[in-house]
Design an enzyme around this catalytic site. Structure first.
Site, short mmCIF file in Angstrom:
data_model
loop_
_atom_site.label_atom_id
_atom_site.label_comp_id
_atom_site.label_asym_id
_atom_site.label_seq_id
_atom_site.Cartn_x
_atom_site.Cartn_y
_atom_site.Cartn_z
CB ALA A 120 -0.90 0.02 1.24
N PRO A 121 0.41 2.32 -0.65
CG PRO A 121 0.32 4.56 -1.32
CD PRO A 121 1.15 3.60 -0.54
N GLY A 122 0.10 1.39 -3.28
CA GLY A 122 -0.08 0.62 -4.51
C GLY A 122 0.70 1.09 -5.72
CE LYS A 127 8.58 1.36 -4.64
NZ LYS A 127 7.84 2.32 -3.79
CB CYS A 159 11.98 5.78 0.67
SG CYS A 159 10.77 5.70 1.98
N1 SAM Z 1 5.20 -0.32 -1.98
C1 SAM Z 1 4.29 0.75 -1.60
C2 SAM Z 1 4.02 1.62 -2.80
O1 SAM Z 1 4.81 1.64 -3.74
O2 SAM Z 1 2.96 2.27 -2.84
C3 SAM Z 1 4.83 1.50 -0.41
C4 SAM Z 1 5.11 0.61 0.77
S1 SAM Z 1 5.63 1.42 2.23
C5 SAM Z 1 7.25 1.84 1.88
C6 SAM Z 1 5.78 0.10 3.34
C7 SAM Z 1 4.48 -0.57 3.74
O3 SAM Z 1 4.79 -1.61 4.68
C8 SAM Z 1 3.49 0.35 4.43
O4 SAM Z 1 2.28 0.37 3.72
C9 SAM Z 1 3.31 -0.26 5.82
O5 SAM Z 1 1.97 -0.17 6.30
C10 SAM Z 1 3.69 -1.71 5.57
N2 SAM Z 1 4.05 -2.41 6.84
C11 SAM Z 1 4.07 -1.92 8.09
N3 SAM Z 1 4.37 -2.88 8.99
C12 SAM Z 1 4.53 -4.01 8.29
C13 SAM Z 1 4.81 -5.35 8.65
N4 SAM Z 1 5.01 -5.71 9.92
N5 SAM Z 1 4.89 -6.27 7.66
C14 SAM Z 1 4.70 -5.91 6.37
N6 SAM Z 1 4.43 -4.65 5.97
C15 SAM Z 1 4.34 -3.73 6.91
#
Ligand code: SAM
Length: 452
Positions: free
Chosen positions: A111-113, A115, A231
């Site tokens: 999320a939010p999506g 990638k 990031c």
């Molecule tokens: N890939 C997304 C995009 O391109 O839109 C962005 C992802 S963001 C960097 C990382 C995500 O990991 C967040 O949405 C967060 O809620 C989630 N996250 C938080 N804790 C987590 C956990 N324990 N296991 C897996 N994902 C987790």
């Protein structure tokens, strides 16, 4: 304190290069869009969207937005899923997974999506994308974004990576881990990222990232490819994380990152497990975007990793008569496809869908519901397949009816005849509508309208 901790660490690691690498080309945060290749090409988008854009160095579908004031979320092409607003350097990791149509792809932190929508475009509608988000509220946003982008072959999960690893061991050809991180690349865009920052957060994120990577390794098929990205610039979450992963997982090798953008990873950030850090990639603020780290890893071939595990496929439901009649009239190409039925809902099952005992938010396309033996189509059916609907109200960007439609108004019917129709803008689906008495009744969901 957070700023001092960050600056002191980076000045120590970079020496004189600190000022240059952290000098961003502009004072405002970089803005970009990634064009949805399921809808159009970047060239077509640049020619038709009426925005001032230039090519992005990070992804061939990426465009840099030159006007910082433009409201991208209200643009009709946004509603039509033609693009995803994405910080430019964030588009790089997904491109490096080399996703091909027909593959099984997992995005573990989706999320939010942004990638996930790139991965779906690379699949071109063939194969399976499993998009997972741990946070329930963010998982709903992920589902909505994939729906807007017209993705038909995704399963959206709200799960822990560990439970997915138990349910789907060795299942995926490609896995993306865009890890929850300490966000040092977000300091300019999101000031709260700086306020929450500190050594404790870096250590916590590094530990979480390592757990997620272990789950990703278990989900990957032999010879499969894993991309890890953050990031942030923190060594423990970047090169240090990859070094520790390689030490725990000798079945993985690090693949080189092509020299198309950014700079090689840095040897003095590897911590206690030195490796070929120059094969990883960094994007510094001076190179455009806000900053990213990424690494590409391959799991060993079957003969080295032992036997693979078979996962049971999901069972299709018996064809539903109301859906069949509706599809026959409006979407003949979909009438014979396998469906699943959950209470009154009919879903179009994605290819290669496994049987899952996981928290599934969406599997394939939500086609609609059966109400008193009549089929009522859902928004997702139009966003995913509306271009092929036999009855269409065809709008253009210049047509005043386009803005009226996005405000939720009824519009005059010019190309569609009575009954259900798909309303399109320049050939891309906006939503369903229903024509009666020469007017198209608006079925764009209220929450998605341009109000105010
Ligand atoms: N890939 C997304 C995009 O391109 O839109 C962005 C992802 S963001 C960097 C990382 C995500 O990991 C967040 O949405 C967060 O809620 C989630 N996250 C938080 N804790 C987590 C956990 N324990 N296991 C897996 N994902 C987790």
């Amino acid at each position: 304190m957070p700023k001092e901790f960050f600056e002191q660490r980076e000045r120590t690691l970079l020496g004189e290069r600190y000022e240059t690498l952290y000098s961003a080309p502009s004072k405002t945060a970089a803005r970009g869009v990634t064009v949805n290749l399921l809808r159009c090409t970047p060239e077509w988008f640049a020619d038709h969207a009426g925005l001032s854009v230039s090519p992005s160095p990070f992804c061939s579908a990426g465009l840099l937005i030159e006007d910082p004031a433009v409201k991208l979320g209200r643009h009709p092409y946004h509603h039509a899923g033609a693009f995803y607003s994405q910080e430019p350097s964030a588009s790089a990791p997904a491109t490096m997974l080399d996703v091909q149509p027909g593959m099984k792809v997992l995005d573990l932190c989706a999320a939010p999506g942004g990638k996930s929508s790139q991965l779906a475009a690379a699949l071109g509608g063939e194969g399976l994308l499993v998009s997972n988000e741990y946070d329930g509220g963010r998982a709903v946003i992920l589902r909505q974004n994939l729906e807007r982008m017209g993705v038909a072959n995704a399963v959206v999960l709200n799960e822990t990576p560990a439970r997915i690893a138990v349910a789907l061991p060795g299942f995926f050809d490609r896995v993306l881990v865009d890890a929850p991180c300490s966000g040092e690349g977000m300091f300019r865009k999101e000031p709260q990222a700086l306020a929450q920052h500190g050594p404790g957060l870096v250590a916590q994120c590094a530990a979480l990232g390592s757990e997620i990577l272990d789950a990703a390794a278990a989900c990957l098929a032999p010879s499969g490819v894993l991309v890890y990205s953050t990031c942030t610039f923190a060594p423990e979450e970047d090169e240090g994380q990859v070094g520790a992963f390689l030490a725990r997982h000798p079945e993985f090798e690090l693949l080189p990152w092509p020299d198309r953008f950014g700079s090689p990873g840095e040897a003095n950030r590897c911590g206690e497990y030195p490796f070929e850090a120059e094969k990883t990639r960094r994007i510094w603020p001076c190179q455009g975007g806000e900053g990213h780290f990424m690494a590409k890893l391959r799991k060993a071939a079957p003969e080295e990793t032992g036997k693979t595990v078979r996962v049971k496929p999901a069972k299709a439901a018996k064809p539903n008569a109301a859906w069949q009649a509706f599809a026959g009239e409006y979407f003949p190409q979909l009438a014979g496809l396998p469906t699943m039925q959950l209470e009154d809902m009919v879903l179009l099952m994605p290819e290669g869908m496994p049987a899952l005992k996981l928290h599934v938010l969406r599997a394939g396309v939500m086609a609609g519901t059966v109400q008193k033996n009549r089929f009522v189509p859902a928004h997702h059916l139009f966003t995913a397949f509306g271009g092929g609907c036999t009855n269409r109200e065809e709008l253009t960007l210049a047509d005043a009816r386009t803005q009226a439609w996005l405000r939720g108004e009824e519009i005059e019917a010019c190309t569609a005849h009575s009954g259900w129709c798909c309303v399109t803008v320049d050939g891309m689906p906006l939503s369903g509508g229903k024509v009666s008495g020469g007017k198209v009744k608006n079925h764009l969901p209220k929450a998605l309208r341009n109000l105010g």
